[in-house]
Design an enzyme around this catalytic site. Structure first.
Site, mmCIF file in Angstrom:
data_model
loop_
_atom_site.group_PDB
_atom_site.id
_atom_site.type_symbol
_atom_site.label_atom_id
_atom_site.label_comp_id
_atom_site.label_asym_id
_atom_site.label_seq_id
_atom_site.Cartn_x
_atom_site.Cartn_y
_atom_site.Cartn_z
ATOM 1 N N LYS A 184 0.800 -1.226 0.000
ATOM 2 C CA LYS A 184 0.000 0.000 0.000
ATOM 3 C C LYS A 184 0.835 1.280 0.000
ATOM 4 O O LYS A 184 0.424 2.301 -0.540
ATOM 5 C CB LYS A 184 -0.948 0.019 1.201
ATOM 6 C CG LYS A 184 -2.056 -1.022 1.129
ATOM 7 C CD LYS A 184 -3.091 -0.667 0.064
ATOM 8 C CE LYS A 184 -4.270 -1.633 0.071
ATOM 9 N NZ LYS A 184 -5.149 -1.431 -1.099
ATOM 10 N N SER A 201 1.713 -9.770 -0.842
ATOM 11 C CA SER A 201 1.354 -8.353 -0.768
ATOM 12 C C SER A 201 1.496 -7.722 0.617
ATOM 13 O O SER A 201 1.681 -6.518 0.734
ATOM 14 C CB SER A 201 -0.072 -8.163 -1.280
ATOM 15 O OG SER A 201 -0.949 -9.015 -0.572
ATOM 16 N N GLU A 217 -9.665 6.217 2.708
ATOM 17 C CA GLU A 217 -10.557 5.185 3.224
ATOM 18 C C GLU A 217 -9.687 3.974 3.514
ATOM 19 O O GLU A 217 -8.614 3.836 2.940
ATOM 20 C CB GLU A 217 -11.623 4.831 2.173
ATOM 21 C CG GLU A 217 -11.160 3.833 1.096
ATOM 22 C CD GLU A 217 -10.072 4.366 0.186
ATOM 23 O OE1 GLU A 217 -10.008 5.600 -0.008
ATOM 24 O OE2 GLU A 217 -9.272 3.557 -0.338
#
Lengths: 267, 401
Positions: free
Chosen positions: B91, B379, B113
């Protein structure tokens, strides 16, 4: 200068328009009919009939709650459209604009959606999340069916105001301030200036919405624009009487509703 | 040669676009212009790559999972270690790119968000690093199941806003962030965490995540002198998958996106958007989504907060429709089993989201030959999931003592 043929000839005046918004099925289809008739009695010129949606991006908490109530009561886009002939039978004469988010329309399909609107005698449609750039096909279909596709302009529409206003049909929905729907305490000088700018480009009545919640707002807006759209304030009046409705005092509630609307639009 | 997407209308084939209220058209236009300018500016790109290297710790490793490979007895398994990226997941790559863009646009306040909290943490992190004010919208159910990440965000100085509408998950947090942005777009930058939302977000987020695939391609080629036969990534909104897949789209590698099947795709409780969904509009984009016959968006379910989303990025919808990427789905239980297996064999505790990709890859790896290779995008790491994992594995672990 303002077109008189709008809404299939059913909109006869082009100033001081009162355009109320209610959510179909909030709290029940039967009460939606009653509220709509009271709004007509109090001088509504066009009814905006809102279709409840699970994810209403442009709406504040008041209309979100109303949508939830209506969805729980089983309302849908199809049922909301089919409520219109019922409204007519009970005496509603003013034009009806179906206000719906785009996804339910897409689910039914463009062609079938417009067939439904036509079959049920709906005069207008407003899709808040379908901006000019994405609405070409829908606008064409609306023209073919002689159903008014209502466009919106916002204070930050900037260069797009001219283009949107020139293509506007029915009336032009002027969003007075940035943000979601909901009651606000004041109208700013910038908002009034913006309305004047929009009017320069528009060949249809310019109605102002988002935040109108008092007779003072209505008066002030009518000095500058051709009409007011009032949603959250009316939905909140409906919400505040839910308890009384549950305890069977519906006729009192409807009388009080009429009185509150009268104060809101006539002072 | 593949066509370049998104096109000028913000479309990936049939999907994408800008289905937003009029009040957002202005801010999106402003963002698009600033983004186009920035991506043409070498100094902006240099700064982005400098921060990735010196702050985030990139490039992340490519690990050969030898014990896992041996255990399954099939294809050679490689892991792209986004869990080693600063803050523990992919991210941050995107958050750095967008924060630099916000700064360049003169916006001092960011909103974000978050579902699992990884994007919220990444946003709070870049806000601290670049001196921005940060508000993170998070569903109340996610706040409950990702307590640790909520605390991390607060510690980093962000304000966490609890969203109670809907099921109180990522969909609802995104609605509320968009509503807040509509009202405050003049001085706020909306830092979206996945390849979703209206144009230009899906393309922008992909471009800030493609570093995963670009590095992988180079690293893999250095050891195997080829591209992997199959590449796996989990898909919620789909940013780690797009970042991994995009540089390989024109190569001869099979690409597999793995969705969350929750309690099973034949139950109502899943988040398998492409497997079970239909085309529609969600959060400003035309894509696939989970909805009922009336076009109302339905509530998804997954054990992993990061995959608990009823939509998917429009570029995935396009890659699904054109069959360039194969999409599969994995249940909660299969994901937990894969998580435990990787932990035991490789000493890597992956995020539950990531475990979905692992589960699908492990299933297929054992059917493949030892000549073949697979690459899994790891990830994120599982530290954030300890509370959930304890619920499932506490007894088993204690018993083993």
């Amino acid at each position: 200068m303002l077109t008189k043929q709008a809404f299939q000839g059913k909109l006869t005046k082009t100033e001081n328009l009162f355009i109320p918004f209610i959510v179909a099925g909030d709290p029940s289809p039967e009460l939606t009919i009653e509220y709509a008739l009271r709004l007509q009695e109090q001088g509504a010129d066009i009814l905006e009939l809102g279709v409840p949606y699970s994810d209403p991006l442009a709406d504040g908490p008041t209309i979100q709650r109303a949508a939830k109530r209506a969805l729980n009561a089983g309302m849908s886009l199809r049922k909301a459209i089919q409520l219109v002939p019922e409204l007519r039978k009970r005496g509603l004469e003013i034009p009806v604009v179906i206000f719906t988010y785009y996804n339910p329309v897409l689910r039914i399909g463009h062609e079938e959606f417009f067939d439904l609107l036509e079959e049920n005698g709906v005069e207008g449609v407003l899709i808040p999340d379908l901006p000019y750039e994405e609405s070409e096909e829908i606008r064409d279909l609306a023209l073919q069916k002689e159903i008014e596709f209502i466009s919106l302009v916002a204070p930050n529409s900037d260069k797009r105001v001219k283009q949107i206003a020139e293509h506007a049909r029915g009336f032009l929905y002027c969003v007075s301030t940035l943000g979601v729907t909901g009651e606000r305490n004041q109208m700013t000088a910038e908002a009034l200036q913006f309305i004047e700018k929009v009017k320069e480009h528009s060949s249809v009545p310019v109605a102002v919405g988002f935040g109108i919640s008092s007779y003072e707002h209505v008066q002030l807006v009518n000095e500058h624009a051709d009409g007011v759209i009032i949603g959250s304030k009316i939905v909140r009046i409906i919400e505040s009487s839910l308890d009384k409705i549950e305890s069977g005092q519906t006729s009192d509630v409807l009388e009080e509703f009429s009185e509150e609307i009268r104060r809101l639009v006539k002072g | 040669m593949l066509q370049v997407f998104p096109d000028v209308k913000g479309r990936f084939g049939d999907f994408g676009g800008k289905y937003v209220p009029e009040t957002l058209m202005g801010p999106l236009q402003e963002l698009e212009e600033a983004l186009d300018e920035a991506m043409e500016d070498q100094s902006f790109l240099d700064e982005y790559h400098y921060v990735l290297q010196e702050y985030a710790g990139r490039p992340t490793a490519l690990t050969f999972a030898d014990k896992m490979t041996e255990h399954l007895g099939g294809a050679k398994i490689y892991l792209k270690r986004e869990d080693l990226n600063h803050t523990g997941a992919h991210k941050l790559n995107n958050a750095i790119g967008q924060a630099l863009l916000a700064k360049r646009m003169g916006k001092k306040k960011i909103i974000a968000e978050t579902g699992a909290g990884q994007h919220g943490v990444a946003s709070a992190t870049v806000a601290a690093k670049f001196g921005l004010e940060c508000k993170v919208f998070m569903g109340e159910e996610d706040i409950r199941r990702q307590e640790l990440n909520v605390f991390r965000m607060k510690l980093l100085g962000a304000e966490v806003i609890s969203v109670s509408s809907g099921n109180g998950t990522l969909k609802d947090a995104t609605n509320e962030a968009i509503r807040y942005w509509v009202a405050n777009c003049e001085d706020h930058f909306y830092l979206i965490g996945s390849v979703v939302g209206p144009h230009p977000y899906p393309g922008m987020v992909r471009n800030f995540q493609r570093v995963i695939g670009d590095e992988s391609k180079q690293q893999f080629s250095a050891v195997e002198h080829a591209v992997p036969d199959r590449i796996y990534a989990c898909v919620g909104g789909g940013s780690n998958a797009m970042g991994m897949f995009y540089p390989f789209l024109e190569d001869d590698a099979e690409l597999i996106g793995v969705e969350a099947a929750g309690k099973g795709v034949d139950t109502p409780e899943h988040a398998a958007t492409l497997t079970k969904g239909t085309p529609g509009v969600i959060h400003g984009s035309l894509t696939y989504l989970m909805q009922d016959d009336n076009g109302q968006i339905t509530e998804p379910y997954s054990i992993s907060a990061g995959l608990d989303y009823p939509g998917i990025g429009p570029e995935h919808a396009h890659l699904f429709k054109t069959r360039r990427v194969r999409y599969e789905s994995i249940t909660d239980q299969e994901a937990l089993d894969a998580l435990k297996l990787l932990t035991e064999k490789e000493g890597i505790i992956p995020a539950i989201e990531t475990a979905h990709a692992l589960a699908q890859a492990f299933k297929e790896a054992q059917e493949m030959s030892s000549e073949e290779t697979i690459l899994i995008n790891l990830s994120g790491r599982g530290d954030k999931d300890m509370a959930t994992l304890m619920e499932h594995f506490q007894e088993e672990v204690d018993h083993a003592d």
